[in-house]
Scaffold this motif. Structure first.
Motif, short mmCIF file in Angstrom:
data_model
loop_
_atom_site.label_atom_id
_atom_site.label_comp_id
_atom_site.label_asym_id
_atom_site.label_seq_id
_atom_site.Cartn_x
_atom_site.Cartn_y
_atom_site.Cartn_z
N MET A 1 0.84 -1.20 0.00
CA MET A 1 0.00 0.00 0.00
C MET A 1 0.87 1.25 0.00
O MET A 1 0.64 2.20 -0.77
CB MET A 1 -0.92 0.01 1.23
CG MET A 1 -2.09 -0.94 1.14
SD MET A 1 -3.33 -0.39 -0.04
CE MET A 1 -3.89 1.12 0.71
N ARG A 2 1.90 1.26 0.85
CA ARG A 2 2.78 2.43 0.91
C ARG A 2 3.49 2.64 -0.43
O ARG A 2 3.61 3.77 -0.91
CB ARG A 2 3.80 2.27 2.04
CG ARG A 2 4.74 3.48 2.19
CD ARG A 2 5.77 3.24 3.27
NE ARG A 2 5.16 3.19 4.58
CZ ARG A 2 4.87 4.25 5.33
NH1 ARG A 2 5.12 5.46 4.88
NH2 ARG A 2 4.34 4.10 6.53
N GLU A 3 3.95 1.55 -1.04
CA GLU A 3 4.64 1.67 -2.33
C GLU A 3 3.73 2.29 -3.38
O GLU A 3 4.14 3.19 -4.15
CB GLU A 3 5.12 0.30 -2.80
CG GLU A 3 6.28 -0.26 -1.98
CD GLU A 3 6.60 -1.69 -2.38
OE1 GLU A 3 5.95 -2.21 -3.33
OE2 GLU A 3 7.48 -2.30 -1.74
N GLU A 4 2.48 1.85 -3.46
CA GLU A 4 1.55 2.39 -4.46
C GLU A 4 1.18 3.84 -4.13
O GLU A 4 1.03 4.67 -5.03
CB GLU A 4 0.30 1.52 -4.56
CG GLU A 4 0.54 0.16 -5.18
CD GLU A 4 1.09 0.23 -6.59
OE1 GLU A 4 0.76 1.18 -7.34
OE2 GLU A 4 1.88 -0.67 -6.96
N PHE A 5 1.03 4.14 -2.86
CA PHE A 5 0.72 5.52 -2.45
C PHE A 5 1.85 6.45 -2.88
O PHE A 5 1.61 7.54 -3.41
CB PHE A 5 0.51 5.55 -0.94
CG PHE A 5 -0.11 6.83 -0.43
CD1 PHE A 5 -1.36 7.24 -0.83
CD2 PHE A 5 0.57 7.62 0.51
CE1 PHE A 5 -1.94 8.41 -0.34
CE2 PHE A 5 0.02 8.78 1.01
CZ PHE A 5 -1.25 9.17 0.59
N GLU A 6 3.09 6.02 -2.67
CA GLU A 6 4.23 6.84 -3.07
C GLU A 6 4.32 6.96 -4.59
O GLU A 6 4.65 8.02 -5.13
CB GLU A 6 5.52 6.24 -2.49
CG GLU A 6 5.60 6.39 -0.98
CD GLU A 6 6.81 5.68 -0.38
OE1 GLU A 6 7.48 4.92 -1.12
OE2 GLU A 6 7.07 5.88 0.82
N LYS A 7 4.00 5.88 -5.32
CA LYS A 7 3.99 5.95 -6.78
C LYS A 7 2.95 6.94 -7.29
O LYS A 7 3.15 7.58 -8.33
CB LYS A 7 3.71 4.56 -7.37
CG LYS A 7 4.89 3.62 -7.39
CD LYS A 7 4.51 2.33 -8.08
CE LYS A 7 5.67 1.35 -8.07
NZ LYS A 7 5.28 0.07 -8.73
N ASN A 8 1.84 7.05 -6.58
CA ASN A 8 0.82 8.01 -7.00
C ASN A 8 1.38 9.42 -7.06
O ASN A 8 1.06 10.20 -7.96
CB ASN A 8 -0.39 7.95 -6.07
CG ASN A 8 -1.30 6.78 -6.36
OD1 ASN A 8 -1.17 6.11 -7.38
ND2 ASN A 8 -2.25 6.53 -5.47
N PHE A 9 2.21 9.77 -6.10
CA PHE A 9 2.84 11.10 -6.08
C PHE A 9 3.96 11.20 -7.10
O PHE A 9 4.09 12.22 -7.79
CB PHE A 9 3.37 11.41 -4.68
CG PHE A 9 2.31 11.69 -3.67
CD1 PHE A 9 1.79 12.97 -3.51
CD2 PHE A 9 1.80 10.68 -2.87
CE1 PHE A 9 0.80 13.24 -2.58
CE2 PHE A 9 0.81 10.93 -1.94
CZ PHE A 9 0.31 12.21 -1.79
N ALA A 10 4.74 10.15 -7.22
CA ALA A 10 5.93 10.21 -8.08
C ALA A 10 5.61 10.04 -9.56
O ALA A 10 6.28 10.63 -10.41
CB ALA A 10 6.92 9.13 -7.65
N GLU A 11 4.55 9.24 -9.86
CA GLU A 11 4.33 8.85 -11.25
C GLU A 11 2.94 9.15 -11.78
O GLU A 11 2.73 9.11 -13.01
CB GLU A 11 4.58 7.34 -11.40
CG GLU A 11 5.98 6.91 -10.99
CD GLU A 11 6.16 5.39 -11.04
OE1 GLU A 11 5.25 4.71 -11.58
OE2 GLU A 11 7.19 4.90 -10.53
N ARG A 12 1.96 9.43 -10.91
CA ARG A 12 0.57 9.51 -11.37
C ARG A 12 -0.10 10.85 -11.07
O ARG A 12 -1.31 10.96 -11.14
CB ARG A 12 -0.25 8.37 -10.76
CG ARG A 12 0.31 6.98 -11.05
CD ARG A 12 -0.55 5.88 -10.45
NE ARG A 12 0.07 4.56 -10.65
CZ ARG A 12 0.39 3.73 -9.66
NH1 ARG A 12 0.14 4.06 -8.39
NH2 ARG A 12 0.93 2.56 -9.93
N GLY A 13 0.68 11.86 -10.70
CA GLY A 13 0.13 13.20 -10.59
C GLY A 13 -0.60 13.53 -9.31
O GLY A 13 -1.32 14.54 -9.24
N GLU A 14 -0.43 12.70 -8.26
CA GLU A 14 -1.09 13.02 -6.98
C GLU A 14 -0.52 14.31 -6.42
O GLU A 14 0.68 14.59 -6.55
CB GLU A 14 -0.86 11.88 -5.98
CG GLU A 14 -1.76 11.92 -4.77
CD GLU A 14 -3.15 11.42 -5.09
OE1 GLU A 14 -3.97 12.27 -5.54
OE2 GLU A 14 -3.44 10.22 -4.90
N VAL A 15 -1.37 15.11 -5.76
CA VAL A 15 -0.94 16.36 -5.13
C VAL A 15 -1.03 16.25 -3.61
O VAL A 15 -0.06 16.47 -2.89
CB VAL A 15 -1.77 17.55 -5.65
CG1 VAL A 15 -1.45 18.82 -4.86
CG2 VAL A 15 -1.50 17.77 -7.14
#
Length: 393
Positions: A1-15
């Motif tokens: 879960m943490r890995e995907e959450f971090e990917k959201n910021f790094a790769e998927r435009g999460e703010v």
């Protein structure tokens, strides 16, 4: 879960975002991060809350199911039994069940609404009473994207004698200790994240709904989303304004975070009771989880599925471009997504509840890759073997 959450910021435009998962009503994942206000750089903190748009419908629907369980509402009863003024203009035979299943035929108000109309509960009730159905009630289903909040919310108000926001506070948020608001107190305002749109991402596609709204102003879809009294786009009366936050808007206006969404759905994942608080009886959970409307949606163009007030797993990935909005959950799960990609849901088979909120709204009316990646990670962690979700349906 943490890995995907971090990917959201790094790769998927999460703010800015929060995600929470509870098993047996105990949080096992509770993450937050990013920026709550892009203009000031204010960080997203543990107690940051945000507007969750249609994820609100799950809150309003839960209120209705609590009253159904007490015998104060009846799915088969005409709405007019509780709300006599609703019987106007061909709506006399509309039932409570039709409202909750998005079959009432009143997905919009056609009469032009004045600035701030969404902030006036009584005014919106009068407008809905005067509205003629777009289709004969009960004959088809179509997403009541905005009117659902007043349709279901007025039933809650009439049956309980309390406003929708008061019912939420006294019957759900208060007993469970949740940071969940329909009608935000002014003292909570400094903790609210500011909403905005996510930067375009690879693979983004415009939905057919968005294209029609933008190019066909006389369509029922454009009227549904455009005639809002400047709620969708207004500076002083919109969803991101203090006045908008203070109003009780039961389709789109809840302000909360992932922890509270997971906390609200926890009793529903655990037979109706969690942390000593009973919201519904265990016999009501199947009614909340069973699909009663499915197929082509009269308003969204894409296929949709609804239980009485909630959304189960919906997989449109194999449809043509523009018709692919999806929210892929396990077969037992039910909840509600929100505009931009947030979601809350319960999975009774796993005694698991889930919440995800964000302030960078992506395209579509269901989940985008940010939310779905987190959902996929949950099910993978629970031992489901196909993270593409093919085996969850």
């Amino acid at each position: 879960m943490r890995e995907e959450f971090e990917k959201n910021f790094a790769e998927r435009g999460e703010v800015g975002a929060s995600v929470c998962v509870a098993i047996d009503a105990e949080p096992v994942v509770d993450l937050w991060g990013g920026v709550a206000d892009r203009s000031s750089g204010r960080p997203w903190e543990r107690d940051t809350v945000s507007v969750v748009f249609s994820t609100t419908k799950g809150v309003t629907s839960l209120c209705a199911h609590m009253l159904l369980g007490r015998g104060e509402l009846d799915l088969a009863a005409p709405v007019a039994n509780y709300w006599p003024g609703y019987a106007q203009r061909g709506k006399a035979d509309t039932t409570v069940g039709m409202v909750l299943a998005h079959r009432a035929g009143v997905p919009l108000v056609a009469e032009p609404l004045s600035d701030g109309a969404f902030l006036d509960w009584a005014g919106m009730i009068a407008a809905i009473e005067a509205q003629e159905p777009v289709w004969a009630p009960g004959t088809r289903h179509g997403y009541h994207a905005l009117t659902y909040g007043w349709l279901a919310g007025e039933l809650v108000r009439r049956a309980s004698g309390r406003s929708l926001g008061t019912f939420v506070r006294e019957e759900i948020a208060g007993p469970l200790g949740l940071d969940l608001w329909l009608g935000l107190p002014e003292e909570v305002e400094p903790r609210v994240a500011r909403m905005g749109y996510a930067d375009p991402q690879p693979g983004d596609e415009q939905s057919r709904l968005a294209i029609v709204v933008a190019t066909q102003p006389e369509s029922v879809q454009a009227k549904m989303l455009g005639n809002t009294g400047n709620y969708m786009f207004g500076q002083d009366t919109g969803f991101d304004s203090r006045a908008g936050h203070a109003a009780e808007i039961g389709a789109t206006g809840a302000i909360t975070n992932a922890r509270a969404l997971a906390g609200m759905y926890a009793p529903l994942a655990c037979g109706g009771t969690a942390r000593g608080v009973t919201l519904v009886g265990p016999g009501q959970i199947p009614r909340m989880a069973t699909t009663v409307s499915a197929g082509p949606d009269a308003m969204l163009f894409a296929n949709s599925r609804f239980t009485y007030g909630f959304v189960p797993s919906i997989d449109n990935r194999h449809e043509p471009p523009g018709y692919r909005d999806s929210m892929i959950l396990s077969a037992d799960a039910f909840g509600h997504p929100g505009l931009g990609g947030g979601v809350g849901f319960a999975s009774p088979a796993n005694r698991m509840s889930f919440g995800y909120t964000m302030n960078a709204m992506g395209p579509g009316t269901a989940l985008n890759p940010r939310g779905q990646s987190l959902v996929d990670a949950v099910y993978t962690s629970l031992g489901y073997t196909d993270s593409s979700a093919e085996v969850w349906r």
